[in-house]
Scaffold this active site. Structure first.
Site, PDB file in Angstrom:
ATOM      1  N   CYS A  69       8.871  -8.326 -14.278  1.00  0.00           N
ATOM      2  CA  CYS A  69       7.836  -9.318 -13.959  1.00  0.00           C
ATOM      3  C   CYS A  69       6.418  -8.739 -13.978  1.00  0.00           C
ATOM      4  CB  CYS A  69       8.133  -9.946 -12.595  1.00  0.00           C
ATOM      5  SG  CYS A  69       9.557 -11.038 -12.601  1.00  0.00           S
ATOM      6  N   LYS A 129      13.577  -0.561  -8.837  1.00  0.00           N
ATOM      7  CA  LYS A 129      13.408  -0.646  -7.386  1.00  0.00           C
ATOM      8  C   LYS A 129      14.792  -0.595  -6.756  1.00  0.00           C
ATOM      9  CE  LYS A 129      12.765  -4.605  -5.359  1.00  0.00           C
ATOM     10  NZ  LYS A 129      12.226  -5.898  -4.896  1.00  0.00           N
ATOM     11  N   LEU A 153       0.850  -1.191   0.000  1.00  0.00           N
ATOM     12  CA  LEU A 153       0.000   0.000   0.000  1.00  0.00           C
ATOM     13  C   LEU A 153       0.889   1.245   0.000  1.00  0.00           C
ATOM     14  CD1 LEU A 153      -3.088  -0.499   2.349  1.00  0.00           C
ATOM     15  CD2 LEU A 153      -3.030  -0.364  -0.145  1.00  0.00           C
TER      16      LEU A 153
END
Length: 443
Positions: free
Chosen positions: A270, A333, A260
């Site tokens: 992916c 990331k 969240l």
């Protein structure tokens, strides 16, 4: 006493999944032979160097090369003669002309491997594939392998998180094996005995269900991420604060707080391609309406990138032409050098196309970024990237950026304006230090 002979393992494909799996299987004590058709990659791995950034993997690789438990080859005949169990770990990228998965590498690997399977053995697929692929592979092996029906097949989806790949392989949160063979199940139980003994859930399903597990998990995670980002859009329009909203939602145990995190959205090799391939396969199966919601999930994710560009443009007066922009982050990331479908690089490239001078810094992904986006400028440090910048964008939440000292950056930028694309910073601290702070979904 006669020492029990352990199964010998091969790993077909030595990309992120395969290299990690091969090294970790050796770490568990198995003799492992990794195979790839890329000789340069095999040479690099054989010398103890990992071709990508993954914390802890190089140490595991070097330790097991030194022990003799791990080797690499390009020879399918050697693999066929060596291994009792063959793990299929090749890539399934998105097709160039559609959303469907490209199974070229899977089919090629199966065909080349099958020709060398001359004795009883087991093939375990780990690649993320469209449902129905495993049944087709099973039939293919039965008719093309010299050992025929003595070759068992199972499908065991991988659940690796980049940056945590070693941990997720050695200590997975669940193991799934899809098979209709008791022998295949027994082999997987033997391989996974250390994890099973530690209490890792071991689930046995049919082939089709196993194939659906990974794509279903990714679809759910993508939906959850896009949901909170949709709420960020509502918060921006209404004056709400999406961080406070997400925190309030997280206390509901039906929802939970994981994934969240509102911000720039997901990317990587992916989630984006897997949800698109899932939609394409649903269409082929005649159940396209069941997954039509994923189209909006994908669209919300893409809109976050455009919104980040809009916020930055608004901060510098409505035009990027001739402006200097510092971008912190290139990987999709933190703790990874993977730039596939990177939101950070997409935003940086868009801003560059609108006339800005864009300089990017990332702790690990600069070499990959330079190859894919040679039009951008790159810096060797955070301070160099933001020097003389009229606006700074934080687009990958590396710890180095989260812990940055706003006072230190103040001394080198042209204007103290920052867009926090990951909601990773403390707004009060940065504003207190004189910065104009903006973030997605926050007032």
């Amino acid at each position: 006493m006669v020492e029990e002979q352990r199964l010998k393992i091969s790993v077909i494909g030595t990309g992120y999944l395969g290299a990690t799996h091969a090294a970790c299987m050796a770490e568990l004590g198995f003799d492992v032979l990794g195979l790839d058709v890329d000789q340069a990659k095999i040479n690099q791995l054989s010398s103890g160097q990992v071709p990508f950034y993954e914390p802890g993997l190089q140490e595991v690789l070097q330790r097991n090369l030194a022990s003799g438990r791990l080797r690499f080859t390009t020879d399918y005949a050697e693999v066929g003669a060596f291994a009792d169990v063959h793990f299929l770990c090749v890539g399934t990228p998105q097709q160039a002309d559609s959303n469907a998965a490209d199974l070229t590498a899977v089919d090629s690997a199966l065909d080349q491997l099958a020709a060398e399977l001359k004795r009883p053995c087991v093939v375990i697929g780990k690649s993320t594939v469209p449902v129905g692929t495993a049944a087709r592979a099973q039939a293919r092996l039965a008719t093309t392998a010299p050992a025929g029906k003595q070759v068992g097949l199972g499908w065991s989806p991988e659940f690796l998180r980049e940056g945590l790949g070693v941990e997720d392989t050695l200590r997975p949160n669940r193991i799934v094996i899809g098979t209709n063979s008791e022998r295949v199940e027994s082999v997987m139980r033997e391989i996974c005995a250390p994890q099973i003994e530690r209490g890792t859930p071991f689930l046995v399903t049919d082939l089709q269900t196993a194939e659906l597990v990974k794509v279903s998990a990714n679809a759910f995670l993508a939906t959850k991420i896009s949901f909170i980002n949709a709420m960020a859009e509502v918060c921006e329009a209404s004056g709400g604060d999406v961080i406070q909203l997400a925190r309030a939602l997280s206390y509901d145990d039906r929802i939970g707080g994981k994934f969240l995190g509102p911000g720039l959205g997901f990317g990587g090799g992916c989630l984006p391609k897997d949800i698109r391939a899932f939609m394409a396969r649903a269409d082929e199966l005649g159940v396209e309406p069941a997954l039509s919601f994923l189209r909006e999930v994908d669209a919300i994710n893409q809109r976050r990138r455009a919104r980040t560009v809009d916020i930055a443009r608004g901060l510098i007066g409505g035009s990027f032409a001739g402006r200097t922009v510092g971008v912190l982050g290139a990987a999709f990331k933190p703790n990874s050098d993977d730039i596939r479908d990177s939101p950070a690089l997409d935003v940086a490239s868009t801003i560059h196309s609108l006339g800005a001078r864009v300089t990017v810094y990332d702790p690990e992904a600069l070499d990959n970024a330079r190859r894919e986006h040679p039009d951008l400028s790159y810096a060797s440090s955070m301070l160099e990237a933001v020097r003389d910048a009229e606006v700074v964008l934080l687009l990958t939440e590396w710890a180095e950026f989260r812990e940055a000292d706003p006072k230190e950056l103040t001394e080198v930028v042209a204007q103290t304006k920052i867009v926090d694309g990951r909601n990773a910073l403390d707004p009060a601290l940065w504003r207190e230090r004189g910065w104009t702070y903006r973030a997605l979904g926050r007032p």
